[in-house]
Design an enzyme around this catalytic site. Structure first.
Site, short mmCIF file in Angstrom:
data_model
loop_
_atom_site.label_atom_id
_atom_site.label_comp_id
_atom_site.label_asym_id
_atom_site.label_seq_id
_atom_site.Cartn_x
_atom_site.Cartn_y
_atom_site.Cartn_z
N CYS A 33 0.73 -1.21 0.19
CA CYS A 33 0.07 -0.09 0.05
C CYS A 33 0.57 1.37 0.26
CB CYS A 33 -0.99 0.02 1.00
SG CYS A 33 -0.17 0.21 3.11
N CYS A 54 -1.28 0.69 7.50
CA CYS A 54 -2.96 0.31 7.45
C CYS A 54 -2.76 -1.26 6.27
CB CYS A 54 -3.55 1.16 6.97
SG CYS A 54 -3.44 2.86 8.14
N ARG A 55 -3.51 -0.71 5.14
CA ARG A 55 -3.49 -1.84 4.62
C ARG A 55 -2.84 -3.12 4.22
NH1 ARG A 55 -5.11 1.56 -0.09
NH2 ARG A 55 -3.63 3.02 -0.31
N SER A 56 -1.55 -2.71 3.91
CA SER A 56 -0.82 -4.06 3.19
C SER A 56 -0.44 -4.31 5.34
CB SER A 56 0.54 -3.18 2.62
OG SER A 56 1.24 -2.35 3.68
N ASN A 61 2.70 1.02 4.27
CA ASN A 61 2.77 0.45 5.00
C ASN A 61 2.80 0.54 6.41
OD1 ASN A 61 5.44 -1.67 5.46
ND2 ASN A 61 3.63 -2.44 4.92
N ASP A 80 -8.44 3.08 0.95
CA ASP A 80 -7.35 3.41 2.92
C ASP A 80 -7.97 4.12 3.48
OD1 ASP A 80 -5.81 4.75 3.99
OD2 ASP A 80 -4.31 5.74 2.35
#
Length: 157
Positions: free
Chosen positions: A11, A16-18, A14, A126
């Site tokens: 993301c 939140c999402r990934s 690095n 996001d």
């Protein structure tokens, strides 16, 4: 000689999402008995060395996923060689990866949501600037895509 399939979730920062994808996928792969090399990174260097966002950590923990040992890092040139899959969370990060990727490795770069079967989104949105429900939605999407990716890996594709 590399023996394990290697997957990198990507993301922007690095945090939140990934890292959520890394944590969810690691737990599900272990439960499935798969020995994989799993990591995450960001396309930007905003948060290098920082732990995942506290909201991501909290929402993941509520579903039984531990993100506590992860630390943010930026995608490196060697990642394109090391990983079999570089899975972007959205179109912007996919484009950044494709621009940086050597031609011989471009086939490895994809959107993570390509593996989802129950979600109608092409991207993992996001949640950084939104409310708590955004973090739950991210987990829903990631769990769906993780299950699809696991099915592909079990088939040996």
């Amino acid at each position: 000689m590399k023996t394990r399939t290697a997957i990198l979730f990507v993301c922007m920062g690095n945090i939140c999402r990934s890292p959520t994808a890394e944590g969810v996928f690691r737990a599900r792969a272990q439960a499935a008995g798969l020995d994989l090399d799993i990591d995450s990174a960001g396309t930007h260097a905003y948060h290098i060395g920082n732990p995942p966002d506290a909201r991501s950590t909290r929402h993941a923990a509520a579903r039984g996923y531990d993100l506590s040992i992860q630390r943010a890092r930026k995608v490196a040139a060697e990642d394109f060689e090391r990983f079999d899959y570089l899975l972007a969370m959205d179109h912007d990060n996919l484009e950044i990866l494709l621009r940086a990727c050597p031609a011989q490795h471009r086939h490895k770069v994809r959107l993570f949501m390509e593996f989802a079967s129950h979600s109608d989104s092409e991207v993992v949105p996001d949640p950084y600037y939104g409310g708590a429900n955004g973090f739950d939605l991210v987990l829903d999407y990631i769990e769906d895509a993780a299950d699809g990716l696991l099915a592909v890996l079990r088939k040996g594709n």
